[in-house]
Design a protein around this motif. Sequence first.
Motif, PDB file in Angstrom:
ATOM      1  N   ILE B 162       0.842  -1.201   0.000  1.00  0.00           N
ATOM      2  CA  ILE B 162       0.000   0.000   0.000  1.00  0.00           C
ATOM      3  C   ILE B 162       0.877   1.251   0.000  1.00  0.00           C
ATOM      4  CG2 ILE B 162      -1.711   1.300   1.359  1.00  0.00           C
ATOM      5  CD1 ILE B 162      -2.750  -1.450   2.332  1.00  0.00           C
ATOM      6  N   ILE B 163       1.904   1.230   0.840  1.00  0.00           N
ATOM      7  CA  ILE B 163       2.815   2.383   0.927  1.00  0.00           C
ATOM      8  C   ILE B 163       3.534   2.585  -0.415  1.00  0.00           C
ATOM      9  CG2 ILE B 163       4.821   3.347   2.141  1.00  0.00           C
ATOM     10  CD1 ILE B 163       3.946   1.606   4.548  1.00  0.00           C
ATOM     11  N   CYS B 164       3.968   1.481  -0.989  1.00  0.00           N
ATOM     12  CA  CYS B 164       4.690   1.576  -2.271  1.00  0.00           C
ATOM     13  C   CYS B 164       3.782   2.136  -3.367  1.00  0.00           C
ATOM     14  CB  CYS B 164       5.204   0.196  -2.693  1.00  0.00           C
ATOM     15  SG  CYS B 164       6.474  -0.458  -1.609  1.00  0.00           S
ATOM     16  N   LEU B 165       2.539   1.685  -3.394  1.00  0.00           N
ATOM     17  CA  LEU B 165       1.618   2.171  -4.423  1.00  0.00           C
ATOM     18  C   LEU B 165       1.272   3.643  -4.204  1.00  0.00           C
ATOM     19  CD1 LEU B 165      -0.773  -0.893  -4.902  1.00  0.00           C
ATOM     20  CD2 LEU B 165       1.139  -0.169  -6.337  1.00  0.00           C
ATOM     21  N   LEU B 166       1.131   4.022  -2.923  1.00  0.00           N
ATOM     22  CA  LEU B 166       0.875   5.441  -2.634  1.00  0.00           C
ATOM     23  C   LEU B 166       2.045   6.297  -3.119  1.00  0.00           C
ATOM     24  CD1 LEU B 166      -0.754   5.369   0.927  1.00  0.00           C
ATOM     25  CD2 LEU B 166      -1.792   6.172  -1.188  1.00  0.00           C
ATOM     26  N   PHE B 167       3.242   5.773  -2.918  1.00  0.00           N
ATOM     27  CA  PHE B 167       4.422   6.503  -3.376  1.00  0.00           C
ATOM     28  C   PHE B 167       4.442   6.569  -4.906  1.00  0.00           C
ATOM     29  CE2 PHE B 167       8.748   6.790  -4.921  1.00  0.00           C
ATOM     30  CZ  PHE B 167       9.235   7.871  -4.202  1.00  0.00           C
ATOM     31  N   ALA B 168       4.201   5.403  -5.519  1.00  0.00           N
ATOM     32  CA  ALA B 168       4.311   5.325  -6.980  1.00  0.00           C
ATOM     33  C   ALA B 168       3.286   6.212  -7.682  1.00  0.00           C
ATOM     34  CB  ALA B 168       4.160   3.877  -7.430  1.00  0.00           C
ATOM     35  N   PHE B 169       2.069   6.205  -7.168  1.00  0.00           N
ATOM     36  CA  PHE B 169       1.020   6.941  -7.891  1.00  0.00           C
ATOM     37  C   PHE B 169       0.598   8.239  -7.200  1.00  0.00           C
ATOM     38  CE2 PHE B 169       0.613   2.556  -9.398  1.00  0.00           C
ATOM     39  CZ  PHE B 169       0.789   2.796 -10.743  1.00  0.00           C
ATOM     40  N   GLY B 170       0.960   8.421  -5.950  1.00  0.00           N
ATOM     41  CA  GLY B 170       0.632   9.666  -5.256  1.00  0.00           C
ATOM     42  C   GLY B 170       1.802  10.619  -5.302  1.00  0.00           C
TER      43      GLY B 170
END
Lengths: 305, 256
Positions: B162-170
């Motif tokens: 979740i953290i990685c995806l938030l970083f990648a797309f946020g």
Amino acid sequence: MITLTNASRWYGQVIGLNDVTCEIQPGLTALLGMNGAGKSTMLRLITGQIRPTTGSVLIQGQEPFANPEVYKHLGYCPEIDNFYENMTGRQFVQYLARLAGFSATQAKALTIEMLQRVGMADRADKRIKGYSKGMRQRIKLAQAMIHSPEIILLDEPLNGLDPVGRREYIDLLHDLALEGKTIVVSSHILYEVESMTKSILLLHRGRLLATGDLRVIRGLIDKYPHRVRVETDDPRRAAQLLSPLPNVVSLRFDPTGDAIELEVRDPDAFYQALGNFVLDENLPVSAFSSPDNNLESVFQYLVHS
Amino acid sequence: MEGFLYFSSLKEFLRPGRLLPWIVLAFAAMALGVAWKHLDPNASQAEQYSNVAFILVFRLLALTSAVYTTAIVSQEVEQKTIVYLLTRPVPRWKLLVFRWLASVTAVFIVGAIGAVLLSAGVYGSPSKNDLLTNDLWALFLGACAYGALFLLVSLAFNRAMIICLLFAFGWETSVPNMPGEIYYASIFSHLQSIAQHPSPAQSGPKALQLISGEMNANALSAKTSLPILLILTVVLVAISAWWFTHFEYVPREDAE
């Protein structure tokens, strides 16, 4: 060989293992305790997956946590039933053999040898996801033995094995113990352990309650009254025959009307007498059981004494 | 041992079942490249390629990296197979670093397939795309940098994905568009500077500028970004190796 000195392990507010001090020598030792007693925590400490919160754990004088030198001498068969499900049994064992430092050729040869030893040679090329629980247990044992470690730790290894498989597995453990290896087997089933070894470590709620010969502990327990439940169509006659026996301490009729419950000393003598009544006096007994003949009662005895 | 760790992990990462979704997305990039020619016929081929590369290929790089990098440790912990790895006579740092290198290779291969197919879609043949060499270099550095960052995140946090995806797309979508020089803190901005594409989106619609991270002019140069990404990678991997060696990795629900 394996030394725990005042080893404790906390999981936040919960204690997994509480001030355990013991030494485990070569041979087969059973780690006995009910679910939640701390068996897996103790094995994880010994295998260096976790660190003790206080105290120390040493394997041949070395701390095991993340220590590759220790893992050269240690094989571990975890309780978990998780694998790389897409691999075949052979691929799984061979993969872990490679990780143990063997060349491809060596790993292949050792895998064949180990699979034969655990009785999985003919089913080794099927995918693990299609394996029965018993087959999974055997594959786990094969990976634990693949690098011929001096210490092998097995967490509830007999779960899911059929009686024949169980016998073969125990025989294999005895063979390994005879080779001079240190084998530690955890279990929560008393009779399973009795058939395996006399040397036990008894854990209860994280504490090491007793160590030594299981039969000695059993003998001590037998000095205290055991409860025995006898199911019969004629409880009055059963009471009439059994109550005069010198080792019967008390007797109570079950409210269902088809059983009596007794407290007896020297249970072996009582069972002998009960058998005689069934044969000689035609006492109709449909079943008998002893609620005390289990691990819980062993713990209760040890805790209350 | 090192070779076995690397190649066995790479083999697992490049398993057809695992690779298939990424190949499908790479073909989607190619299809979008073909479609872009019709959507923006006045743009040059380089501009058309750049738009789709920054909208899709470089964005997917972060996603691919998140998926593959979390598989190194988090997935093993979740599947409870970590115990087999950690009770072998292999130093933990070695286990981690070589599996990470395998994941970087897999992510780069996926990204490269996307870039090559997109080139084929826009130019007709990848060899006609002058931007491709720089892009492959940027994709490799991106795989390293994202991989190193996500590796540390996956070791330090539960629910790392979740953290990685938030970083990648946020983070990676918003920070390059923020005013000032905060875009220095975005890996995506550094990849843009290394790729050295023309910036057609700056004159295009706002939504396109936003997605491709080009609302602000990127003053970074490849000479600056290259050492930054390399140092970031080395430092993060070193911290991860130290972390993995000193902390416990046991499925918590099994604890007695």
